[in-house]
Write a protein that holds these residues in place. Structure first.
Motif, short mmCIF file in Angstrom:
data_model
loop_
_atom_site.label_atom_id
_atom_site.label_comp_id
_atom_site.label_asym_id
_atom_site.label_seq_id
_atom_site.Cartn_x
_atom_site.Cartn_y
_atom_site.Cartn_z
N ILE A 17 -0.51 -3.53 31.91
CA ILE A 17 -1.51 -4.56 32.17
C ILE A 17 -1.57 -5.52 30.99
O ILE A 17 -1.66 -5.12 29.85
CB ILE A 17 -2.90 -3.93 32.42
N GLY A 18 -1.50 -6.81 31.28
CA GLY A 18 -1.60 -7.84 30.24
C GLY A 18 -0.29 -8.17 29.55
O GLY A 18 -0.28 -8.99 28.63
N CYS A 19 0.82 -7.58 29.99
CA CYS A 19 2.10 -7.86 29.32
C CYS A 19 2.57 -9.28 29.62
O CYS A 19 2.14 -9.93 30.56
CB CYS A 19 3.15 -6.84 29.72
N ASP A 20 3.49 -9.77 28.79
CA ASP A 20 4.06 -11.11 28.95
C ASP A 20 4.96 -11.11 30.19
O ASP A 20 5.87 -10.31 30.32
CB ASP A 20 4.87 -11.47 27.70
N LEU A 21 4.69 -12.02 31.10
CA LEU A 21 5.45 -12.08 32.35
C LEU A 21 6.51 -13.17 32.33
O LEU A 21 7.31 -13.27 33.27
CB LEU A 21 4.49 -12.35 33.52
N SER A 22 6.56 -13.96 31.30
CA SER A 22 7.43 -15.13 31.28
C SER A 22 8.93 -14.80 31.33
O SER A 22 9.71 -15.63 31.79
CB SER A 22 7.14 -16.00 30.05
N MET A 23 9.32 -13.65 30.90
CA MET A 23 10.75 -13.29 30.88
C MET A 23 11.19 -12.54 32.13
O MET A 23 12.35 -12.17 32.25
CB MET A 23 11.05 -12.43 29.64
N LEU A 24 10.30 -12.33 33.09
CA LEU A 24 10.64 -11.59 34.30
C LEU A 24 11.08 -12.54 35.41
O LEU A 24 10.54 -13.63 35.56
CB LEU A 24 9.43 -10.78 34.78
N SER A 25 12.04 -12.09 36.20
CA SER A 25 12.50 -12.88 37.34
C SER A 25 11.50 -12.74 38.49
O SER A 25 10.64 -11.86 38.48
CB SER A 25 13.87 -12.39 37.80
N ALA A 26 11.66 -13.58 39.50
CA ALA A 26 10.80 -13.50 40.68
C ALA A 26 10.95 -12.14 41.36
O ALA A 26 9.97 -11.56 41.83
CB ALA A 26 11.11 -14.63 41.64
N ASP A 27 12.18 -11.61 41.41
CA ASP A 27 12.41 -10.30 42.01
C ASP A 27 11.72 -9.19 41.22
O ASP A 27 11.15 -8.27 41.80
CB ASP A 27 13.90 -9.99 42.11
N GLU A 28 11.78 -9.28 39.90
CA GLU A 28 11.10 -8.29 39.06
C GLU A 28 9.59 -8.36 39.25
O GLU A 28 8.91 -7.33 39.31
CB GLU A 28 11.46 -8.49 37.59
N LEU A 29 9.06 -9.57 39.35
CA LEU A 29 7.62 -9.72 39.58
C LEU A 29 7.23 -9.14 40.93
O LEU A 29 6.22 -8.44 41.05
CB LEU A 29 7.23 -11.20 39.49
N ALA A 30 8.03 -9.40 41.96
CA ALA A 30 7.76 -8.85 43.29
C ALA A 30 7.79 -7.33 43.27
O ALA A 30 6.95 -6.67 43.91
CB ALA A 30 8.75 -9.40 44.30
N SER A 31 8.72 -6.75 42.52
CA SER A 31 8.80 -5.29 42.39
C SER A 31 7.56 -4.73 41.73
O SER A 31 7.02 -3.70 42.14
CB SER A 31 10.03 -4.88 41.58
N ARG A 32 7.09 -5.42 40.72
CA ARG A 32 5.88 -4.96 40.02
C ARG A 32 4.65 -5.08 40.91
O ARG A 32 3.78 -4.23 40.89
CB ARG A 32 5.69 -5.72 38.72
N ILE A 33 4.60 -6.14 41.71
CA ILE A 33 3.48 -6.29 42.65
C ILE A 33 3.47 -5.13 43.63
O ILE A 33 2.43 -4.53 43.90
CB ILE A 33 3.55 -7.65 43.37
N ALA A 34 4.64 -4.79 44.16
CA ALA A 34 4.75 -3.67 45.10
C ALA A 34 4.33 -2.36 44.43
O ALA A 34 3.59 -1.56 45.02
CB ALA A 34 6.17 -3.57 45.64
N LEU A 35 4.77 -2.16 43.21
CA LEU A 35 4.41 -0.97 42.45
C LEU A 35 2.90 -0.88 42.27
O LEU A 35 2.29 0.18 42.50
CB LEU A 35 5.10 -1.01 41.08
N LEU A 36 2.28 -1.99 41.91
CA LEU A 36 0.83 -1.99 41.69
C LEU A 36 0.06 -1.81 42.99
O LEU A 36 -0.97 -1.12 43.01
CB LEU A 36 0.41 -3.27 40.97
N LYS A 37 0.54 -2.37 44.09
CA LYS A 37 -0.11 -2.17 45.39
C LYS A 37 -0.06 -0.69 45.79
O LYS A 37 -1.04 -0.16 46.31
CB LYS A 37 0.54 -3.04 46.46
N GLU A 38 1.07 -0.05 45.56
CA GLU A 38 1.18 1.38 45.85
C GLU A 38 0.20 2.18 45.00
O GLU A 38 -0.42 3.12 45.49
CB GLU A 38 2.61 1.86 45.59
N GLU A 39 0.07 1.81 43.75
CA GLU A 39 -0.85 2.52 42.86
C GLU A 39 -2.30 2.30 43.28
O GLU A 39 -3.11 3.23 43.25
CB GLU A 39 -0.63 2.08 41.41
N ILE A 40 -2.64 1.09 43.71
CA ILE A 40 -3.99 0.81 44.19
C ILE A 40 -4.28 1.69 45.41
O ILE A 40 -5.36 2.29 45.51
CB ILE A 40 -4.17 -0.68 44.51
#
Length: 62
Positions: A17-40
């Motif tokens: 939480i709060g990490c720098d997102l600027s170096m992540l690709s759109a696919d990596e961001l989408a993967s993280r969103i999916a990961l966080l939704k599963e955790e929620i």
């Protein structure tokens, strides 16, 4: 002997939480969103489970 890409251990995707997102690709961001939704969902299920346990305990002691 060199390791091929297939022999390397797969790094599990995590998110801090709060990490720098600027170096992540759109696919990596989408993967993280999916990961966080599963955790929620997992957290919400646990809240529900604990609520049911509490209700059962309250009924027992009434």
């Amino acid at each position: 002997m060199s390791m091929s890409d297939d022999d390397r251990p797969v790094r599990k995707v995590t998110h801090e939480i709060g990490c720098d997102l600027s170096m992540l690709s759109a696919d990596e961001l989408a993967s993280r969103i999916a990961l966080l939704k599963e955790e929620i969902s997992r957290l919400e299920e646990e809240v529900t489970r604990k609520g049911k346990s509490r209700s059962a305990a309250e009924q027992l002691f009434r």
